[in-house]
Design an enzyme around this catalytic site. Structure first.
Site, PDB file in Angstrom:
ATOM      1  N   ARG A  13      15.052  22.841  12.846  1.00 62.77           N
ATOM      2  CA  ARG A  13      14.045  23.899  12.762  1.00 62.77           C
ATOM      3  C   ARG A  13      14.184  24.799  13.982  1.00 62.77           C
ATOM      4  O   ARG A  13      14.689  25.897  13.885  1.00 62.77           O
ATOM      5  CB  ARG A  13      12.634  23.315  12.614  1.00 62.77           C
ATOM      6  CG  ARG A  13      11.614  24.334  12.045  1.00 62.77           C
ATOM      7  CD  ARG A  13      11.147  25.320  13.085  1.00 62.77           C
ATOM      8  NE  ARG A  13      10.563  24.641  14.228  1.00 62.77           N
ATOM      9  CZ  ARG A  13      10.326  25.230  15.397  1.00 62.77           C
ATOM     10  NH1 ARG A  13      10.622  26.508  15.588  1.00 62.77           N
ATOM     11  NH2 ARG A  13       9.811  24.552  16.407  1.00 62.77           N
ATOM     12  N   ASP A  14      13.798  24.342  15.158  1.00 65.15           N
ATOM     13  CA  ASP A  14      14.004  25.168  16.355  1.00 65.15           C
ATOM     14  C   ASP A  14      15.494  25.429  16.555  1.00 65.15           C
ATOM     15  O   ASP A  14      15.909  26.516  16.970  1.00 65.15           O
ATOM     16  CB  ASP A  14      13.415  24.475  17.587  1.00 65.15           C
ATOM     17  CG  ASP A  14      12.974  25.456  18.659  1.00 65.15           C
ATOM     18  OD1 ASP A  14      13.728  26.398  18.948  1.00 65.15           O
ATOM     19  OD2 ASP A  14      11.873  25.297  19.205  1.00 65.15           O
ATOM     20  N   HIS A  17      17.460  28.657  15.404  1.00 60.49           N
ATOM     21  CA  HIS A  17      17.617  29.859  16.228  1.00 60.49           C
ATOM     22  C   HIS A  17      18.995  29.894  16.891  1.00 60.49           C
ATOM     23  O   HIS A  17      19.581  30.960  17.070  1.00 60.49           O
ATOM     24  CB  HIS A  17      16.543  29.906  17.314  1.00 60.49           C
ATOM     25  CG  HIS A  17      15.150  30.095  16.802  1.00 60.49           C
ATOM     26  ND1 HIS A  17      14.738  31.251  16.175  1.00 60.49           N
ATOM     27  CD2 HIS A  17      14.066  29.277  16.838  1.00 60.49           C
ATOM     28  CE1 HIS A  17      13.456  31.137  15.839  1.00 60.49           C
ATOM     29  NE2 HIS A  17      13.030  29.949  16.225  1.00 60.49           N
ATOM     30  N   SER A 167       6.931  27.473  24.439  1.00 61.52           N
ATOM     31  CA  SER A 167       7.931  28.251  23.705  1.00 61.52           C
ATOM     32  C   SER A 167       8.849  29.057  24.617  1.00 61.52           C
ATOM     33  O   SER A 167       9.987  29.346  24.257  1.00 61.52           O
ATOM     34  CB  SER A 167       7.240  29.213  22.733  1.00 61.52           C
ATOM     35  OG  SER A 167       6.184  28.594  22.053  1.00 61.52           O
ATOM     36  N   HIS A 196       6.073  20.060  23.409  1.00 58.73           N
ATOM     37  CA  HIS A 196       7.256  20.749  22.894  1.00 58.73           C
ATOM     38  C   HIS A 196       7.808  21.567  24.055  1.00 58.73           C
ATOM     39  O   HIS A 196       7.217  22.579  24.443  1.00 58.73           O
ATOM     40  CB  HIS A 196       6.877  21.654  21.721  1.00 58.73           C
ATOM     41  CG  HIS A 196       8.011  22.476  21.182  1.00 58.73           C
ATOM     42  ND1 HIS A 196       8.798  22.065  20.124  1.00 58.73           N
ATOM     43  CD2 HIS A 196       8.498  23.692  21.551  1.00 58.73           C
ATOM     44  CE1 HIS A 196       9.704  22.993  19.863  1.00 58.73           C
ATOM     45  NE2 HIS A 196       9.540  23.994  20.721  1.00 58.73           N
ATOM     46  N   HIS A 198      11.039  23.492  26.361  1.00 56.79           N
ATOM     47  CA  HIS A 198      12.318  24.194  26.327  1.00 56.79           C
ATOM     48  C   HIS A 198      12.996  24.080  27.686  1.00 56.79           C
ATOM     49  O   HIS A 198      12.345  23.887  28.718  1.00 56.79           O
ATOM     50  CB  HIS A 198      12.131  25.662  25.934  1.00 56.79           C
ATOM     51  CG  HIS A 198      12.054  25.878  24.456  1.00 56.79           C
ATOM     52  ND1 HIS A 198      13.149  26.199  23.688  1.00 56.79           N
ATOM     53  CD2 HIS A 198      11.015  25.789  23.592  1.00 56.79           C
ATOM     54  CE1 HIS A 198      12.782  26.305  22.416  1.00 56.79           C
ATOM     55  NE2 HIS A 198      11.485  26.063  22.339  1.00 56.79           N
ATOM     56  N   TYR A 287       9.464  34.405  24.964  1.00 56.88           N
ATOM     57  CA  TYR A 287       9.653  33.562  23.779  1.00 56.88           C
ATOM     58  C   TYR A 287      11.139  33.261  23.606  1.00 56.88           C
ATOM     59  O   TYR A 287      11.964  34.166  23.526  1.00 56.88           O
ATOM     60  CB  TYR A 287       9.109  34.324  22.572  1.00 56.88           C
ATOM     61  CG  TYR A 287       8.812  33.520  21.338  1.00 56.88           C
ATOM     62  CD1 TYR A 287       8.027  32.372  21.397  1.00 56.88           C
ATOM     63  CD2 TYR A 287       9.285  33.941  20.100  1.00 56.88           C
ATOM     64  CE1 TYR A 287       7.733  31.655  20.241  1.00 56.88           C
ATOM     65  CE2 TYR A 287       8.989  33.234  18.938  1.00 56.88           C
ATOM     66  CZ  TYR A 287       8.218  32.084  19.024  1.00 56.88           C
ATOM     67  OH  TYR A 287       7.925  31.381  17.881  1.00 56.88           O
TER      68      TYR A 287
END
Length: 342
Positions: A13-14, A17, A167, A196, A198, A287
């Site tokens: 899903r992520d 990108h 995000s 979550h 990054h 983002y």
């Protein structure tokens, strides 16, 4: 008390990108089978921007969400098939169809100050009997108290779990710690908290570890960190740390390493890593999925990607405003022309 973790994989899903939402259902099936065999608890599958995210604005997918989800469902034996939905992009009808295809867990995602738009979707998912998480994106843009108030709203709508969702990869360890504590202060004891992270500032594993130390039980991670920007929390080193910490989970470290190196890294047309562009995402609080859009604008207009990203951060753009990146590049180009002319 023994810490037991729910490991939620977001490679499919992520990670969409990172490959511009282009992956075959066959590859989805292979990755899901490997993740399932490795013992992860949940596997999220969708366009990078969630159900129905494929568009000119966000980027068209090579296949439909349904083709990817069906491929995933065909290769699951125990992991919880999960998807993500952003109200305003995905609809109730699409949520219901995902359920028909076998999705049993859903994350309803909103900007960190807009939890109120999630009420209908959370309510419908609960009505269907799904496991439901609230996903407060760009969590660095709200103070701990403000974010916790939004988390409380999602809980009131029926969310079983609410995430601190970094995000932009902008949060430091203290920022994560403060937000998780603020959640715990206002949420019911039975409501779970998720993280979550990054990797844009190289803090995704550290931030996830701090979150668990503060009481988080659900951790998002991905094979080889496959995700937007510099990627998500890489599942292999996080599981290694979890083992060293004595935390309980169901994941097999070596099997995850094999899946990361053999199945996921070969798919990456751009290395998922901390470099000058992805570091700037975290530094500017942008983002993470804006990276490929900014790189395209940079190539087209001859403006340094970092300059574009810094301006995106200064203007406070949020998910859904990808189209403004071209406007920013044109503004910067005009400013450069004026500077040269003068």
């Amino acid at each position: 008390m023994t810490t037991r973790l729910f490991i939620q994989d977001v490679t499919l899903r992520d990670g969409m990108h990172a490959v511009r939402h282009r992956i075959t259902p066959d590859d989805v099936g292979k990755i899901v089978a490997a993740l399932d065999a490795a013992g992860v608890d949940g596997i999220e599958v969708a366009h990078g921007d969630g159900l129905a995210g494929g568009s000119l604005n966000y980027g068209p997918g090579s296949n439909t969400d349904w083709e990817w989800i069906e491929a995933a469902a065909d290769n699951l034996t125990h992991a919880r098939l999960t998807t993500l939905l952003l109200p305003g992009i995905g609809t109730i009808a699409e949520l219901e169809h995902a359920y028909v295809l076998g999705v049993r867990s859903i994350r309803i995602a909103t900007h960190c100050t807009e939890a109120d738009v999630s009420a209908q979707h959370i309510g419908k998912a609960r009505e269907l009997g799904m496991d439901v998480s609230g996903f407060l994106m760009m969590s660095h843009m709200a103070s701990p108290a403000e974010l916790a108030a939004q988390a409380k709203l999602m809980e009131s709508y029926g969310a079983h779990c609410v995430y601190v969702t970094d995000s932009g990869g902008r949060l430091t360890m203290d920022g994560v710690r403060e937000r998780v504590r603020a959640y715990r202060d206002v949420l019911d004891e039975a409501t779970e908290i998720g993280i979550h992270a990054h990797e844009n500032l190289s803090l995704s594993v550290a931030n996830s570890v701090v979150a668990v130390e503060e009481g988080v039980t659900r951790v998002d991670a991905s094979l080889a960190g496959h995700g937007a920007g510099a990627g998500n929390c890489p599942i292999e080193p996080f599981i290694a740390v979890a083992d060293l910490q004595g935390w309980k989970h169901n994941s097999d470290l070596f099997a995850l390493q094999d899946a990361a190196d053999d199945l996921v890294r070969p798919l990456q047309d751009r290395p998922v890593r901390v470099d000058r562009e992805t570091l700037t995402l975290g530094y500017a609080g942008v983002y993470s999925s804006f990276l490929r859009h900014a790189e395209a604008a940079s190539q087209r207009y001859g403006i340094d990607v970092r300059t574009i990203l810094l301006e995106v951060g200064r203007r406070g753009l949020v998910g859904g405003q990808e189209d403004l990146i071209v406007d920013i590049a044109l503004d910067l180009l005009a400013a450069n022309s004026d500077s040269v002319a003068s």
